[in-house]
Design a protein around this motif. Structure first.
Motif, PDB file in Angstrom:
ATOM      1  N   GLY A 264      -3.286  -1.852  26.303  1.00 47.33           N
ATOM      2  CA  GLY A 264      -4.338  -3.208  26.457  1.00 47.33           C
ATOM      3  C   GLY A 264      -5.214  -3.418  27.377  1.00 47.33           C
ATOM      4  O   GLY A 264      -6.258  -3.302  26.807  1.00 47.33           O
ATOM      5  N   GLY A 265      -4.297  -2.979  28.357  1.00 49.28           N
ATOM      6  CA  GLY A 265      -5.456  -3.647  29.847  1.00 49.28           C
ATOM      7  C   GLY A 265      -6.490  -2.547  30.387  1.00 49.28           C
ATOM      8  O   GLY A 265      -7.183  -3.691  31.125  1.00 49.28           O
ATOM      9  N   GLN A 266      -6.425  -1.453  29.924  1.00 51.67           N
ATOM     10  CA  GLN A 266      -7.665  -0.341  30.466  1.00 51.67           C
ATOM     11  C   GLN A 266      -8.771  -0.436  30.387  1.00 51.67           C
ATOM     12  O   GLN A 266      -9.253  -1.454  29.241  1.00 51.67           O
ATOM     13  CB  GLN A 266      -6.531   1.100  30.500  1.00 51.67           C
ATOM     14  N   GLU A 267      -9.734  -0.305  30.675  1.00 46.93           N
ATOM     15  CA  GLU A 267     -10.514  -0.150  30.898  1.00 46.93           C
ATOM     16  C   GLU A 267     -11.077   0.517  28.955  1.00 46.93           C
ATOM     17  O   GLU A 267     -10.085   1.908  29.211  1.00 46.93           O
ATOM     18  CB  GLU A 267     -11.421   0.565  31.210  1.00 46.93           C
ATOM     19  N   LYS A 268     -12.098   0.600  27.729  1.00 45.41           N
ATOM     20  CA  LYS A 268     -12.337   1.050  27.105  1.00 45.41           C
ATOM     21  C   LYS A 268     -13.369   2.408  27.146  1.00 45.41           C
ATOM     22  O   LYS A 268     -13.600   2.864  27.884  1.00 45.41           O
ATOM     23  CB  LYS A 268     -13.204   0.794  25.773  1.00 45.41           C
ATOM     24  N   TRP A 269     -12.075   3.430  27.197  1.00 43.99           N
ATOM     25  CA  TRP A 269     -13.261   4.901  27.042  1.00 43.99           C
ATOM     26  C   TRP A 269     -14.611   4.286  26.195  1.00 43.99           C
ATOM     27  O   TRP A 269     -14.765   3.846  24.626  1.00 43.99           O
ATOM     28  CB  TRP A 269     -12.667   5.811  26.262  1.00 43.99           C
ATOM     29  N   LYS A 270     -16.198   4.765  26.833  1.00 50.09           N
ATOM     30  CA  LYS A 270     -17.406   4.923  26.240  1.00 50.09           C
ATOM     31  C   LYS A 270     -18.071   5.741  26.121  1.00 50.09           C
ATOM     32  O   LYS A 270     -18.210   6.629  27.175  1.00 50.09           O
ATOM     33  CB  LYS A 270     -18.025   3.458  26.602  1.00 50.09           C
ATOM     34  N   GLY A 271     -18.991   6.586  25.181  1.00 51.68           N
ATOM     35  CA  GLY A 271     -19.659   7.360  25.756  1.00 51.68           C
ATOM     36  C   GLY A 271     -20.581   7.557  24.304  1.00 51.68           C
ATOM     37  O   GLY A 271     -20.228   7.474  23.612  1.00 51.68           O
ATOM     38  N   LYS A 272     -21.377   8.691  24.814  1.00 55.73           N
ATOM     39  CA  LYS A 272     -22.341   9.557  23.505  1.00 55.73           C
ATOM     40  C   LYS A 272     -23.149  10.429  22.825  1.00 55.73           C
ATOM     41  O   LYS A 272     -22.968  11.295  24.425  1.00 55.73           O
ATOM     42  CB  LYS A 272     -23.629   8.077  23.349  1.00 55.73           C
ATOM     43  N   ALA A 273     -23.083  10.659  22.290  1.00 60.74           N
ATOM     44  CA  ALA A 273     -23.408  12.730  22.051  1.00 60.74           C
ATOM     45  C   ALA A 273     -25.141  12.542  21.037  1.00 60.74           C
ATOM     46  O   ALA A 273     -24.958  12.117  20.169  1.00 60.74           O
ATOM     47  CB  ALA A 273     -22.021  13.178  21.394  1.00 60.74           C
ATOM     48  N   CYS A 274     -25.632  13.297  21.039  1.00 62.01           N
ATOM     49  CA  CYS A 274     -27.017  13.479  20.361  1.00 62.01           C
ATOM     50  C   CYS A 274     -27.137  14.895  20.110  1.00 62.01           C
ATOM     51  O   CYS A 274     -26.600  15.442  21.008  1.00 62.01           O
ATOM     52  CB  CYS A 274     -28.251  12.885  21.610  1.00 62.01           C
TER      53      CYS A 274
END
Length: 168
Positions: free
Chosen positions: A2-12
């Motif tokens: 719960g305390g970890q940073e979320k993974w964020k990403g983007k594909a185009c």
């Protein structure tokens, strides 16, 4: 986790020679993802009306980059699945967001935004943008998730272009 940073990403992925108005109907059909996403065998309505916020789809049979690492010797009967809820949709902006509300692939607090954008000045091509965020997924790396979404989107764009080329 719960305390970890979320993974964020983007594909185009660009859909050359196809206008945003042509590609959008494929994506706004929330219960029709199995027509476009590679290895997705099933996409069924669970509740609601496709394209209306709150509707839920069941997606099953897709392959992930970590399937081979996580499978036991006799676990080939395990089918990857998720239930996904449409959170919002904007027909004018050609964007929708959804979350994964249940599943067996370890995605928690997954939220995604999918948008179709005109690419060329004359609008003759478009780009599909898929942004996501999720809590770190056990057994995955951020690169695994980028690869899964990026390769899936690449095939989706190819299939949509082929469908539109056949309509012409």
């Amino acid at each position: 986790m719960g305390g970890q940073e979320k993974w964020k990403g983007k594909a185009c992925e660009e859909v050359v020679g196809c206008k945003a108005e042509q590609v959008w109907p494929f994506l706004e059909d929330f219960f029709g993802l199995d027509k476009w996403f590679p290895t997705l065998a099933t996409c069924l309505a669970v509740e609601g009306i496709s394209g209306q916020p709150g509707c839920v789809r069941y997606c099953a049979g897709f392959k992930t980059p970590v399937d081979d690492h996580n499978k036991g010797t006799d676990d080939d009967d395990d089918v990857n699945w998720t239930k996904q809820k449409l959170l919002s949709i904007d027909q004018v902006e050609k964007v929708f967001s959804y979350s994964i509300i249940d599943g067996n692939v370890g995605f928690h607090s997954y939220i995604s935004n999918v948008k179709v954008l005109p690419k060329e000045e004359d609008g003759s091509s478009c780009e599909i943008e898929w942004r996501y965020e999720v809590e770190p997924v056990k057994g995955w790396t951020p690169e695994d998730l980028d690869s899964f979404i990026g390769s899936g989107l690449r095939v989706m764009a190819q299939r949509m272009k082929e469908a539109l080329d056949h309509q012409a």
